[in-house]
Design a protein around this motif. Sequence first.
Motif, PDB file in Angstrom:
ATOM      1  N   GLU A 253       0.825  -1.206   0.000  1.00  0.00           N
ATOM      2  CA  GLU A 253       0.000   0.000   0.000  1.00  0.00           C
ATOM      3  C   GLU A 253       0.861   1.259   0.000  1.00  0.00           C
ATOM      4  OE1 GLU A 253      -3.871  -1.736   2.472  1.00  0.00           O
ATOM      5  OE2 GLU A 253      -2.139  -0.922   3.540  1.00  0.00           O
ATOM      6  N   LEU A 254       1.970   1.218   0.743  1.00  0.00           N
ATOM      7  CA  LEU A 254       2.876   2.370   0.792  1.00  0.00           C
ATOM      8  C   LEU A 254       3.444   2.676  -0.594  1.00  0.00           C
ATOM      9  CD1 LEU A 254       4.416   4.500   2.486  1.00  0.00           C
ATOM     10  CD2 LEU A 254       6.252   2.802   2.716  1.00  0.00           C
ATOM     11  N   ALA A 255       3.844   1.635  -1.311  1.00  0.00           N
ATOM     12  CA  ALA A 255       4.402   1.837  -2.649  1.00  0.00           C
ATOM     13  C   ALA A 255       3.383   2.498  -3.574  1.00  0.00           C
ATOM     14  CB  ALA A 255       4.862   0.509  -3.235  1.00  0.00           C
ATOM     15  N   LEU A 256       2.139   2.047  -3.499  1.00  0.00           N
ATOM     16  CA  LEU A 256       1.098   2.629  -4.338  1.00  0.00           C
ATOM     17  C   LEU A 256       0.766   4.056  -3.906  1.00  0.00           C
ATOM     18  CD1 LEU A 256      -1.231  -0.481  -4.628  1.00  0.00           C
ATOM     19  CD2 LEU A 256       0.166   0.515  -6.445  1.00  0.00           C
ATOM     20  N   TYR A 257       0.775   4.302  -2.606  1.00  0.00           N
ATOM     21  CA  TYR A 257       0.533   5.651  -2.077  1.00  0.00           C
ATOM     22  C   TYR A 257       1.599   6.621  -2.574  1.00  0.00           C
ATOM     23  CZ  TYR A 257       0.177   9.332   1.496  1.00  0.00           C
ATOM     24  OH  TYR A 257       0.068  10.534   2.156  1.00  0.00           O
ATOM     25  N   MET A 258       2.861   6.208  -2.517  1.00  0.00           N
ATOM     26  CA  MET A 258       3.955   7.060  -2.973  1.00  0.00           C
ATOM     27  C   MET A 258       3.908   7.263  -4.483  1.00  0.00           C
ATOM     28  SD  MET A 258       7.034   5.685  -0.510  1.00  0.00           S
ATOM     29  CE  MET A 258       8.280   6.746  -1.250  1.00  0.00           C
ATOM     30  N   ALA A 259       3.525   6.214  -5.220  1.00  0.00           N
ATOM     31  CA  ALA A 259       3.421   6.341  -6.677  1.00  0.00           C
ATOM     32  C   ALA A 259       2.330   7.339  -7.051  1.00  0.00           C
ATOM     33  CB  ALA A 259       3.136   4.986  -7.311  1.00  0.00           C
ATOM     34  N   ASP A 260       1.228   7.320  -6.318  1.00  0.00           N
ATOM     35  CA  ASP A 260       0.168   8.299  -6.579  1.00  0.00           C
ATOM     36  C   ASP A 260       0.664   9.711  -6.279  1.00  0.00           C
ATOM     37  OD1 ASP A 260      -2.717   9.062  -7.020  1.00  0.00           O
ATOM     38  OD2 ASP A 260      -2.489   9.724  -4.949  1.00  0.00           O
ATOM     39  N   GLY A 261       1.400   9.880  -5.201  1.00  0.00           N
ATOM     40  CA  GLY A 261       1.968  11.180  -4.874  1.00  0.00           C
ATOM     41  C   GLY A 261       2.950  11.659  -5.920  1.00  0.00           C
ATOM     42  N   ALA A 262       3.741  10.730  -6.456  1.00  0.00           N
ATOM     43  CA  ALA A 262       4.700  11.088  -7.507  1.00  0.00           C
ATOM     44  C   ALA A 262       3.975  11.566  -8.760  1.00  0.00           C
ATOM     45  CB  ALA A 262       5.583   9.890  -7.828  1.00  0.00           C
ATOM     46  N   ARG A 263       2.913  10.874  -9.129  1.00  0.00           N
ATOM     47  CA  ARG A 263       2.128  11.271 -10.301  1.00  0.00           C
ATOM     48  C   ARG A 263       1.529  12.664 -10.101  1.00  0.00           C
ATOM     49  NH1 ARG A 263      -3.097  11.458 -10.970  1.00  0.00           N
ATOM     50  NH2 ARG A 263      -3.431  10.377  -8.991  1.00  0.00           N
ATOM     51  N   ARG A 264       0.953  12.899  -8.952  1.00  0.00           N
ATOM     52  CA  ARG A 264       0.335  14.198  -8.670  1.00  0.00           C
ATOM     53  C   ARG A 264       1.398  15.303  -8.611  1.00  0.00           C
ATOM     54  NH1 ARG A 264      -3.378  12.983  -3.526  1.00  0.00           N
ATOM     55  NH2 ARG A 264      -3.991  15.167  -3.832  1.00  0.00           N
TER      56      ARG A 264
ATOM     57  N   ALA B  55      10.885   2.319 -10.975  1.00  0.00           N
ATOM     58  CA  ALA B  55       9.630   2.155 -11.718  1.00  0.00           C
ATOM     59  C   ALA B  55       9.384   3.338 -12.654  1.00  0.00           C
ATOM     60  CB  ALA B  55       8.472   1.989 -10.738  1.00  0.00           C
ATOM     61  N   ILE B  56       9.667   4.546 -12.179  1.00  0.00           N
ATOM     62  CA  ILE B  56       9.496   5.734 -13.021  1.00  0.00           C
ATOM     63  C   ILE B  56      10.469   5.697 -14.191  1.00  0.00           C
ATOM     64  CG2 ILE B  56       9.789   8.246 -13.088  1.00  0.00           C
ATOM     65  CD1 ILE B  56       8.709   8.284 -10.185  1.00  0.00           C
ATOM     66  N   GLU B  57      11.708   5.355 -13.920  1.00  0.00           N
ATOM     67  CA  GLU B  57      12.716   5.310 -14.984  1.00  0.00           C
ATOM     68  C   GLU B  57      12.397   4.237 -16.020  1.00  0.00           C
ATOM     69  OE1 GLU B  57      16.342   4.804 -12.812  1.00  0.00           O
ATOM     70  OE2 GLU B  57      16.564   6.951 -12.397  1.00  0.00           O
ATOM     71  N   ALA B  58      11.751   3.152 -15.570  1.00  0.00           N
ATOM     72  CA  ALA B  58      11.392   2.065 -16.485  1.00  0.00           C
ATOM     73  C   ALA B  58      10.080   2.325 -17.207  1.00  0.00           C
ATOM     74  CB  ALA B  58      11.306   0.755 -15.714  1.00  0.00           C
TER      75      ALA B  58
ATOM     76  N   VAL C 175      14.129  13.615   0.995  1.00  0.00           N
ATOM     77  CA  VAL C 175      15.046  13.770   2.120  1.00  0.00           C
ATOM     78  C   VAL C 175      14.607  12.972   3.348  1.00  0.00           C
ATOM     79  CG1 VAL C 175      16.106  15.947   1.429  1.00  0.00           C
ATOM     80  CG2 VAL C 175      13.914  15.993   2.633  1.00  0.00           C
ATOM     81  N   ALA C 176      14.027  11.819   3.139  1.00  0.00           N
ATOM     82  CA  ALA C 176      13.685  10.816   4.165  1.00  0.00           C
ATOM     83  C   ALA C 176      12.407  10.120   3.724  1.00  0.00           C
ATOM     84  CB  ALA C 176      13.510  11.415   5.559  1.00  0.00           C
ATOM     85  N   GLU C 177      12.556   8.884   3.275  1.00  0.00           N
ATOM     86  CA  GLU C 177      11.401   8.103   2.839  1.00  0.00           C
ATOM     87  C   GLU C 177      11.399   6.739   3.526  1.00  0.00           C
ATOM     88  OE1 GLU C 177       9.154   9.535   1.312  1.00  0.00           O
ATOM     89  OE2 GLU C 177       9.977  11.033  -0.060  1.00  0.00           O
ATOM     90  N   LYS C 178      10.223   6.205   3.706  1.00  0.00           N
ATOM     91  CA  LYS C 178      10.043   4.973   4.466  1.00  0.00           C
ATOM     92  C   LYS C 178      10.543   3.735   3.715  1.00  0.00           C
ATOM     93  CE  LYS C 178       6.101   6.418   7.303  1.00  0.00           C
ATOM     94  NZ  LYS C 178       6.439   7.837   7.227  1.00  0.00           N
ATOM     95  N   ASP C 179      11.236   2.883   4.431  1.00  0.00           N
ATOM     96  CA  ASP C 179      11.547   1.513   3.991  1.00  0.00           C
ATOM     97  C   ASP C 179      12.320   1.436   2.675  1.00  0.00           C
ATOM     98  OD1 ASP C 179      10.104   0.587   6.212  1.00  0.00           O
ATOM     99  OD2 ASP C 179       8.224   0.624   5.099  1.00  0.00           O
ATOM    100  N   HIS C 180      13.006   2.513   2.306  1.00  0.00           N
ATOM    101  CA  HIS C 180      13.725   2.545   1.028  1.00  0.00           C
ATOM    102  C   HIS C 180      12.798   2.329  -0.164  1.00  0.00           C
ATOM    103  CE1 HIS C 180      18.082   1.819   2.663  1.00  0.00           C
ATOM    104  NE2 HIS C 180      17.641   3.047   2.861  1.00  0.00           N
ATOM    105  N   ALA C 181      11.508   2.631   0.015  1.00  0.00           N
ATOM    106  CA  ALA C 181      10.554   2.500  -1.091  1.00  0.00           C
ATOM    107  C   ALA C 181      10.834   3.510  -2.195  1.00  0.00           C
ATOM    108  CB  ALA C 181       9.128   2.682  -0.575  1.00  0.00           C
ATOM    109  N   ASP C 182      11.549   4.586  -1.861  1.00  0.00           N
ATOM    110  CA  ASP C 182      11.882   5.601  -2.860  1.00  0.00           C
ATOM    111  C   ASP C 182      12.750   5.044  -3.980  1.00  0.00           C
ATOM    112  OD1 ASP C 182      13.361   5.423  -0.430  1.00  0.00           O
ATOM    113  OD2 ASP C 182      14.580   7.145  -0.983  1.00  0.00           O
ATOM    114  N   PHE C 183      13.613   4.096  -3.640  1.00  0.00           N
ATOM    115  CA  PHE C 183      14.480   3.524  -4.668  1.00  0.00           C
ATOM    116  C   PHE C 183      13.669   2.679  -5.654  1.00  0.00           C
ATOM    117  CE2 PHE C 183      17.298   4.072  -0.927  1.00  0.00           C
ATOM    118  CZ  PHE C 183      18.129   5.037  -1.471  1.00  0.00           C
ATOM    119  N   ALA C 184      12.707   1.921  -5.132  1.00  0.00           N
ATOM    120  CA  ALA C 184      11.834   1.132  -6.002  1.00  0.00           C
ATOM    121  C   ALA C 184      10.982   2.040  -6.878  1.00  0.00           C
ATOM    122  CB  ALA C 184      10.947   0.217  -5.162  1.00  0.00           C
ATOM    123  N   LEU C 185      10.490   3.128  -6.286  1.00  0.00           N
ATOM    124  CA  LEU C 185       9.681   4.071  -7.049  1.00  0.00           C
ATOM    125  C   LEU C 185      10.504   4.714  -8.164  1.00  0.00           C
ATOM    126  CD1 LEU C 185       7.097   5.692  -7.526  1.00  0.00           C
ATOM    127  CD2 LEU C 185       7.874   7.289  -5.747  1.00  0.00           C
ATOM    128  N   ARG C 186      11.732   5.093  -7.848  1.00  0.00           N
ATOM    129  CA  ARG C 186      12.592   5.691  -8.868  1.00  0.00           C
ATOM    130  C   ARG C 186      12.822   4.722 -10.026  1.00  0.00           C
ATOM    131  NH1 ARG C 186      18.281   8.069  -7.037  1.00  0.00           N
ATOM    132  NH2 ARG C 186      18.709   5.888  -6.525  1.00  0.00           N
TER     133      ARG C 186
END
Length: 418
Positions: free
Chosen positions: A97-108, A133-136, A120-131
């Motif tokens: 759920e966190l990954a999807l929440y962050m992805a929605d925030g990135a889109r917005r 996904a965006i790059e791909a 400058v501080a994201e939970k569980d290193h989910a930011d790296f996975a999100l990055r």
Amino acid sequence: MNDLVIVNCTVADGRAAEGADGADGAEPVTDAAVLVRGDRIVLAGPREEVVRQAEGATEIDLGGAYVTPGLVNMHTHLSLSLPGRGGESVKGLTSHELALYMADGARRTLHCGVTTVRCVAEKDHADFALRRAIEAGMATGPRIFTAGQALVCTGGHGHEGSDTLECDGADGFRRGVRTQVKAGADLIKVMISGGIAGEHERIETPQLFADEMAAVIATAHAWGRKVTAHAGPASVIAEAVELGLDCVEHGYQLTPEVVARMAERGTALVPTLLVTRCKEFFDELGVPEWMQCRSLGAGPRHLESYAMALAAGVEVLLGSDMPPFWDFEGTSATVRELEYMSEGGLGPARALYAGTLGPARWLGADQDIGTVEPGRYADLVAMDADPLAATSAFRTIRWVMKGGRVVRDDRAGEGTHV
């Protein structure tokens, strides 16, 4: 992919501010055009010159809009969870759920005109996975530069969440830096004082010893990473600046002596003025009274500190702390922060610089982003008003392109987003 030629627009970027300061700046170009090939700008300048080299390109007519580089938000938390019911709901998310929440925030975030963020501080290193996904191309969002988890002392500012890593002693903080670098961090964030959101601390509470700060900065620099610090009081900031700190977040309680030294040493400031003047946001999230009082009470001194930094010539950079896309006072949090910076003495031209080229240079990415020049990514926004006349022009953003792809075009249909 066909070339694109953007026409019927005025092009402006942060180089105009440098010209105002007596350097070689780039004046706005009226009746301009921008030729885009793939994800990069090939040519930008007077329409007649560009169109002459754009044979076969698909034309995008912006109807007289003003075009600037996309905004760069240097203080972003896509997984933010402040004290209160809103923050508790985020803390309760599962990892999926966190990954999807962050992805929605990135889109917005991207749709509101922010094409690059510095997390400058994201939970569980989910930011790296999100990055990734965006790059791909599997998710839509801005370019991401990230610190991973912020480093804190045991019980320090922000220790309650998985967006921080508790460390103690010089060796512990060295290990913390290396842990973030190993995960893929582009920079390091460290909490060196208390802040607004810590119930059992004060803004002026020092949280690291000198050897711990020195360990963070030296280790990060050895790995080619800059360091930014959450910091409020002048005394703590002064010590970190002498140790080589690259950037200060917030700077609630600066002094003329400290800002003078920051300017001399090239230490930037991301003032996040919103965080001490956002009662509406706090009420929406159910933030407790103790935090609201601390935040709003710090507002006047915060603004004085910002004015001191400007007077001393400190490099100031855009960063909202609030989610970049959040609807706030009639616009996005990012634009409202930039307006506060402009109104606080920066002015429209320097505000444009602080929201584009300045951050790009701090990130070491100015060959890719931050200006409308050949070779840069085609990360562009279009608006109806002139951003060099008033920063409020960014409220009229109606078209967003990232990497040569139009992701928002309000004229194609009310609020059309891709």
